[in-house]
Design an enzyme around this catalytic site. Structure first.
Site, PDB file in Angstrom:
ATOM      1  N   CYS A  86       0.878  -1.167   0.000  1.00  0.00           N
ATOM      2  CA  CYS A  86       0.000   0.000   0.000  1.00  0.00           C
ATOM      3  C   CYS A  86       0.912   1.213   0.000  1.00  0.00           C
ATOM      4  O   CYS A  86       1.687   1.414   0.943  1.00  0.00           O
ATOM      5  CB  CYS A  86      -0.883  -0.025   1.247  1.00  0.00           C
ATOM      6  SG  CYS A  86      -1.889   1.460   1.424  1.00  0.00           S
ATOM      7  N   CYS A 229      -4.930   6.688  -3.603  1.00  0.00           N
ATOM      8  CA  CYS A 229      -4.318   5.355  -3.655  1.00  0.00           C
ATOM      9  C   CYS A 229      -2.922   5.507  -4.252  1.00  0.00           C
ATOM     10  O   CYS A 229      -2.783   5.897  -5.432  1.00  0.00           O
ATOM     11  CB  CYS A 229      -5.187   4.421  -4.508  1.00  0.00           C
ATOM     12  SG  CYS A 229      -4.442   2.786  -4.687  1.00  0.00           S
TER      13      CYS A 229
HETATM   14  N1  LIG Z   1      -6.611  -2.075  -1.672  1.00  0.00           N
HETATM   15  C1  LIG Z   1      -5.352  -2.440  -2.218  1.00  0.00           C
HETATM   16  C2  LIG Z   1      -4.177  -2.170  -1.328  1.00  0.00           C
HETATM   17  C3  LIG Z   1      -4.103  -0.767  -0.793  1.00  0.00           C
HETATM   18  C4  LIG Z   1      -3.599   0.287  -1.799  1.00  0.00           C
HETATM   19  C5  LIG Z   1      -3.415   1.618  -1.152  1.00  0.00           C
HETATM   20  N2  LIG Z   1      -4.533   2.372  -0.823  1.00  0.00           N
HETATM   21  C6  LIG Z   1      -2.295   2.445  -1.734  1.00  0.00           C
HETATM   22  O1  LIG Z   1      -2.142   3.616  -1.331  1.00  0.00           O
HETATM   23  O2  LIG Z   1      -1.527   1.939  -2.535  1.00  0.00           O
HETATM   24  C7  LIG Z   1      -5.343  -3.922  -2.630  1.00  0.00           C
HETATM   25  O3  LIG Z   1      -6.038  -4.765  -2.021  1.00  0.00           O
HETATM   26  O4  LIG Z   1      -4.642  -4.236  -3.572  1.00  0.00           O
END
Ligand SMILES: N[C@@H](CCC[C@H](N)C(=O)O)C(=O)O
Length: 292
Positions: A86, A229
């Site tokens: 993440c 994200c």
């Molecule tokens: N929800 C994603 C992982 C989290 C990503 C995150 N918010 C970021 O900032 O990169 C998954 O399950 O792949």
């Protein structure tokens, strides 16, 4: 008769609006999935200054004996799943560890690899936290894809979709205007498409006149849109470079929660820059109350 509950201390942080409950991994939480599902809930979860709940729980184990200090990061998402990486969470983990140790750089151990993070002072502004993000991959076995060839602007559910792994899988779609996309209805069929055997985060991007990109991402594990994200921002920059859509190897990507800067060199790892905010601290029951 009420049975007294053990509580755990937490810190609430966000990186450009992607918000996390941070718990020291020394605190024993018997069911991390149930803990995350309950306390991240946007209706009944932890009571924040502005928004209830969170996008995930970061369990962080600090190893101070190393130089620079190391942090083992485990992100447990609201659906109880664990994500390999993440980008914003790793920046939060770095800020948490740097504040605890006084260091200005740390190593973050994630399931996607060990990543270097550092504080980047900014003139007349808040410091940024930069995290090395590894090399993005389009390889079908890495994304992963249920086919032998990379998926580059392939037609899926009415969109031209590119599959990429930036620590976690993303399906990237370029559109003219991200705000015109009905994310809650258009993203889930791509997120669950058979071509992505482990699912995918779905990231829409629209080019701006200044060379940057607007971003909206529907996240796997949250099963909804987040305000930012980091792996998605890196995915946009890497796909844009791959498709010849950007000339610079430094790109500003703007999700709804703020601005992120992404470096995508031809060779070598991508780097993600952005602010991190510590919102408040609190205590919550280690075992969530049983549902009615
Ligand atoms: N929800 C994603 C992982 C989290 C990503 C995150 N918010 C970021 O900032 O990169 C998954 O399950 O792949």
């Amino acid at each position: 008769m009420s049975i007294s509950q053990r509580h755990v201390r937490y810190g609430k942080y966000h990186g450009t609006g992607n918000d996390f409950i941070v718990v020291d991994a020394d605190e024993y939480v018997p069911n991390r999935g149930a803990f995350a599902a309950h306390h991240c809930d946007r209706t009944d979860g932890i009571d924040g200054d502005e928004r209830r709940g969170a996008d995930g729980v970061l369990f962080l184990a600090l190893e101070e004996k190393y130089s620079p200090p190391r942090v083992v990061m485990t992100l447990v998402q609201p659906d109880g799943s664990t994500a390999e990486m993440c980008g914003n969470g790793a920046r939060v983990a770095a800020e948490w560890a740097m504040a605890r140790t006084g260091a200005s750089e740390v190593m973050i151990d994630t399931q996607a690899g060990t990543r270097h993070a550092r504080r980047v002072p900014v003139a007349d502004g808040d410091d940024l936290v930069a995290i090395e993000m590894g090399e993005p991959s389009f390889a079908p076995e890495v994304v992963p894809l249920d086919r032998d060839e990379p998926l580059v602007e392939g037609q899926l559910e009415g969109y031209a979709v590119t599959g990429i792994n930036t620590g976690v899988p993303h399906a990237v779609v370029f559109v003219d205007d991200v705000d015109a996309v009905d994310l809650e209805s258009d993203a889930p069929p791509i997120r669950h498409h058979d071509v992505f055997p482990e699912g995918a985060n779905v990231t829409f991007a629209a080019p701006r006149d200044d060379g940057g990109y607007d971003q909206r991402t529907f996240e796997r594990g949250v099963e909804g849109e987040t305000l930012s994200c980091g792996t998605g921002a890196v995915a946009i920059a890497a796909v844009a470079a791959h498709l010849g859509r950007c000339e610079d190897d430094v790109v500003t990507v703007s999700p709804p929660g703020g601005d992120l800067r992404v470096e995508v060199p031809d060779d070598g790892p991508a780097v993600l820059y952005g602010p991190v905010a510590h919102e408040f601290d609190g205590e919550v029951p280690v075992t969530p109350p049983a549902a009615d």
